[in-house]
Design a protein around this motif. Structure first.
Motif, PDB file in Angstrom:
ATOM      1  N   LYS A 154       7.619  -1.027   9.715  1.00 36.01           N
ATOM      2  CA  LYS A 154       7.456  -0.004  10.765  1.00 36.01           C
ATOM      3  C   LYS A 154       7.336  -0.626  12.157  1.00 36.01           C
ATOM      4  O   LYS A 154       6.565  -0.129  12.994  1.00 36.01           O
ATOM      5  CB  LYS A 154       6.264   0.908  10.459  1.00 36.01           C
ATOM      6  CG  LYS A 154       6.323   1.520   9.048  1.00 36.01           C
ATOM      7  CD  LYS A 154       5.335   2.640   8.852  1.00 36.01           C
ATOM      8  CE  LYS A 154       5.369   3.140   7.401  1.00 36.01           C
ATOM      9  NZ  LYS A 154       4.504   4.292   7.159  1.00 36.01           N
TER      10      LYS A 154
ATOM     11  N   GLY B   2       2.629   2.235  -5.013  1.00 38.26           N
ATOM     12  CA  GLY B   2       1.746   1.648  -4.010  1.00 38.26           C
ATOM     13  C   GLY B   2       0.289   1.645  -4.441  1.00 38.26           C
ATOM     14  O   GLY B   2      -0.109   2.384  -5.333  1.00 38.26           O
TER      15      GLY B   2
ATOM     16  N   ASN C 218       2.622   4.384   1.033  1.00 35.27           N
ATOM     17  CA  ASN C 218       3.099   4.851   2.342  1.00 35.27           C
ATOM     18  C   ASN C 218       3.494   3.731   3.321  1.00 35.27           C
ATOM     19  O   ASN C 218       3.810   3.994   4.471  1.00 35.27           O
ATOM     20  CB  ASN C 218       2.041   5.745   3.006  1.00 35.27           C
ATOM     21  CG  ASN C 218       2.668   6.979   3.618  1.00 35.27           C
ATOM     22  OD1 ASN C 218       3.635   7.502   3.071  1.00 35.27           O
ATOM     23  ND2 ASN C 218       2.161   7.411   4.745  1.00 35.27           N
TER      24      ASN C 218
ATOM     25  N   LYS D 148       7.917   1.107   1.299  1.00 34.00           N
ATOM     26  CA  LYS D 148       8.683   0.378   0.273  1.00 34.00           C
ATOM     27  C   LYS D 148      10.020   1.060  -0.009  1.00 34.00           C
ATOM     28  O   LYS D 148      11.077   0.428   0.040  1.00 34.00           O
ATOM     29  CB  LYS D 148       7.873   0.282  -1.035  1.00 34.00           C
ATOM     30  CG  LYS D 148       6.566  -0.468  -0.880  1.00 34.00           C
ATOM     31  CD  LYS D 148       5.739  -0.454  -2.145  1.00 34.00           C
ATOM     32  CE  LYS D 148       5.142   0.903  -2.460  1.00 34.00           C
ATOM     33  NZ  LYS D 148       4.186   1.424  -1.491  1.00 34.00           N
TER      34      LYS D 148
ATOM     35  N   ARG E 125      13.205   7.329  -3.469  1.00 31.91           N
ATOM     36  CA  ARG E 125      12.599   8.529  -2.910  1.00 31.91           C
ATOM     37  C   ARG E 125      11.537   8.210  -1.852  1.00 31.91           C
ATOM     38  O   ARG E 125      10.545   7.545  -2.125  1.00 31.91           O
ATOM     39  CB  ARG E 125      11.993   9.360  -4.027  1.00 31.91           C
ATOM     40  CG  ARG E 125      11.599  10.738  -3.578  1.00 31.91           C
ATOM     41  CD  ARG E 125      11.601  11.687  -4.730  1.00 31.91           C
ATOM     42  NE  ARG E 125      10.745  11.179  -5.791  1.00 31.91           N
ATOM     43  CZ  ARG E 125       9.969  11.952  -6.522  1.00 31.91           C
ATOM     44  NH1 ARG E 125       9.936  13.251  -6.311  1.00 31.91           N
ATOM     45  NH2 ARG E 125       9.231  11.449  -7.477  1.00 31.91           N
ATOM     46  N   VAL E 126      11.799   8.724  -0.652  1.00 29.25           N
ATOM     47  CA  VAL E 126      10.860   8.527   0.456  1.00 29.25           C
ATOM     48  C   VAL E 126      10.024   9.790   0.588  1.00 29.25           C
ATOM     49  O   VAL E 126      10.531  10.893   0.420  1.00 29.25           O
ATOM     50  CB  VAL E 126      11.629   8.274   1.768  1.00 29.25           C
ATOM     51  CG1 VAL E 126      10.687   8.270   2.953  1.00 29.25           C
ATOM     52  CG2 VAL E 126      12.380   6.965   1.678  1.00 29.25           C
ATOM     53  N   SER E 127       8.751   9.633   0.884  1.00 27.68           N
ATOM     54  CA  SER E 127       7.907  10.820   0.928  1.00 27.68           C
ATOM     55  C   SER E 127       6.824  10.697   1.974  1.00 27.68           C
ATOM     56  O   SER E 127       6.342   9.627   2.284  1.00 27.68           O
ATOM     57  CB  SER E 127       7.284  10.994  -0.442  1.00 27.68           C
ATOM     58  OG  SER E 127       6.202  11.852  -0.372  1.00 27.68           O
TER      59      SER E 127
ATOM     60  N   ARG F 266       0.839  -1.191   0.000  1.00 29.05           N
ATOM     61  CA  ARG F 266       0.000   0.000   0.000  1.00 29.05           C
ATOM     62  C   ARG F 266       0.874   1.241   0.000  1.00 29.05           C
ATOM     63  O   ARG F 266       1.997   1.233   0.483  1.00 29.05           O
ATOM     64  CB  ARG F 266      -0.913  -0.016   1.221  1.00 29.05           C
ATOM     65  CG  ARG F 266      -1.907  -1.170   1.173  1.00 29.05           C
ATOM     66  CD  ARG F 266      -2.600  -1.375   2.487  1.00 29.05           C
ATOM     67  NE  ARG F 266      -3.539  -0.311   2.738  1.00 29.05           N
ATOM     68  CZ  ARG F 266      -3.550   0.425   3.829  1.00 29.05           C
ATOM     69  NH1 ARG F 266      -2.703   0.213   4.796  1.00 29.05           N
ATOM     70  NH2 ARG F 266      -4.445   1.373   3.975  1.00 29.05           N
TER      71      ARG F 266
HETATM   72  P1  GTP Z   1       4.737   5.291  -1.840  1.00 32.09           P
HETATM   73  O1  GTP Z   1       5.938   5.373  -2.729  1.00 32.09           O
HETATM   74  O2  GTP Z   1       3.993   6.582  -1.739  1.00 32.09           O
HETATM   75  O3  GTP Z   1       3.830   4.157  -2.200  1.00 32.09           O
HETATM   76  O4  GTP Z   1       5.242   5.033  -0.330  1.00 32.09           O
HETATM   77  P2  GTP Z   1       6.331   3.985   0.190  1.00 32.09           P
HETATM   78  O5  GTP Z   1       5.686   2.686   0.454  1.00 32.09           O
HETATM   79  O6  GTP Z   1       7.529   3.984  -0.693  1.00 32.09           O
HETATM   80  O7  GTP Z   1       6.697   4.604   1.623  1.00 32.09           O
HETATM   81  P3  GTP Z   1       7.964   5.472   2.039  1.00 32.09           P
HETATM   82  O8  GTP Z   1       9.181   4.640   2.112  1.00 32.09           O
HETATM   83  O9  GTP Z   1       8.011   6.702   1.188  1.00 32.09           O
HETATM   84  O10 GTP Z   1       7.588   5.825   3.549  1.00 32.09           O
HETATM   85  C1  GTP Z   1       6.393   6.524   3.890  1.00 32.09           C
HETATM   86  C2  GTP Z   1       6.568   7.196   5.258  1.00 32.09           C
HETATM   87  O11 GTP Z   1       6.736   6.204   6.274  1.00 32.09           O
HETATM   88  C3  GTP Z   1       7.797   8.094   5.359  1.00 32.09           C
HETATM   89  O12 GTP Z   1       7.475   9.211   6.148  1.00 32.09           O
HETATM   90  C4  GTP Z   1       8.831   7.221   6.052  1.00 32.09           C
HETATM   91  O13 GTP Z   1       9.792   7.960   6.786  1.00 32.09           O
HETATM   92  C5  GTP Z   1       7.954   6.388   6.994  1.00 32.09           C
HETATM   93  N1  GTP Z   1       8.552   5.059   7.278  1.00 32.09           N
HETATM   94  C6  GTP Z   1       8.837   4.100   6.363  1.00 32.09           C
HETATM   95  N2  GTP Z   1       9.359   2.999   6.955  1.00 32.09           N
HETATM   96  C7  GTP Z   1       9.423   3.270   8.277  1.00 32.09           C
HETATM   97  C8  GTP Z   1       9.868   2.516   9.430  1.00 32.09           C
HETATM   98  O14 GTP Z   1      10.320   1.354   9.360  1.00 32.09           O
HETATM   99  N3  GTP Z   1       9.764   3.134  10.643  1.00 32.09           N
HETATM  100  C9  GTP Z   1       9.256   4.406  10.769  1.00 32.09           C
HETATM  101  N4  GTP Z   1       9.182   4.905  12.007  1.00 32.09           N
HETATM  102  N5  GTP Z   1       8.833   5.135   9.720  1.00 32.09           N
HETATM  103  C10 GTP Z   1       8.900   4.586   8.489  1.00 32.09           C
END
Ligand code: GTP
Ligand code: MG
Length: 208
Positions: free
Chosen positions: A149, A84, A33, A36, A51-53, A31
């Motif tokens: 997470k 996602g 956020n 990934k 890229r993290v967002s 999903r």
């Molecule tokens: P999309 O590309 O939009 O589908 O999202 P994604 O699945 O790639 O998620 P992404 O890695 O961008 O992380 C989304 C948010 O969750 C960011 O603010 C990250 O910092 C946070 N985050 C991701 N993994 C972790 C984790 O293991 N622990 C914590 N505390 N925050 C996390």
């Protein structure tokens, strides 16, 4: 801890735009956020590779990366960061385009070895994750489930969500897929996942 050598190769929506399938490949799906891109950065131990967002729905194309090495091997491999699903603000047309692209990628990508399906450890089983798991199963695509997470929740609460996912899957599956718990903050699960990749890479080399 050693960073792996990694580089971004391509960003594209169709097979023509994707990097040539020359190395064993692993895809990260889940999903919007769920973490990934963060997990990819954590595995490679590089801060800004993917890229993290904070804005969900940021990754829209299939992003291909080339990585060198795992825990104790220098073998190269490829990974794909997939856009996602389940982002509420996505239009119907965008959702349909996502489905076409993802299904095409998962069915046709010849070097794909295994999908890592990420699920948020803070949440009980989500309908769209269960649907994706069902689809992977029906299409015979090997996958692992990665609970992300883990640092955000107490152990027992995460365990309860994982147990609920297992119960849900047992309704339709005879055997459960491998599961991992990770945190991109604490690097929990890094060795576990790189170990899986290392093993599959070694088997791929033997078969190549
Ligand atoms: P999309 O590309 O939009 O589908 O999202 P994604 O699945 O790639 O998620 P992404 O890695 O961008 O992380 C989304 C948010 O969750 C960011 O603010 C990250 O910092 C946070 N985050 C991701 N993994 C972790 C984790 O293991 N622990 C914590 N505390 N925050 C996390
Ligand atoms: Mg992303």
């Amino acid at each position: 801890m050693k960073a792996l050598r990694a580089e971004h190769l391509t960003s594209g929506r169709d097979a023509k735009a994707w990097a040539k399938p020359t190395l064993p490949e692993y895809a990260f799906i889940g999903r919007s956020n769920v973490g990934k891109s963060s997990l990819i950065n954590m595995l490679c131990h590089i801060k800004k590779l993917a890229r993290v967002s904070n804005t969900p729905g940021r990754t829209r194309n299939v992003e291909h990366f080339r990585v060198e090495g795992t825990l104790s091997s220098e073998r190269p491999w490829m990974l794909a960061d997939l856009p996602g699903y389940g982002f509420a603000k996505t239009s119907k047309t965008e959702r349909a385009a996502w489905e076409v692209m993802i299904h095409l990628y998962l069915r046709e990508r010849e070097n794909l070895q295994c999908v890592f399906l990420l699920a948020d450890s803070r949440l009980p089983p989500q309908r769209n994750d269960l649907d994706m798991i069902q689809w992977l199963g029906e299409n015979g695509i090997p996958f692992h489930i990665v609970f992300t997470k883990a640092d955000k929740l107490s152990g027992p609460k995460a365990q309860a969500n994982i147990a609920a996912m297992k119960r849900e899957l047992k309704k339709t599956w005879e055997s459960l897929p491998p599961m991992h718990t990770t945190s991109s903050e604490t690097m929990l699960g890094r060795e576990d996942i790189l170990g899986v990749i290392e093993e599959v890479n070694a088997a791929w080399m033997k078969g190549a």
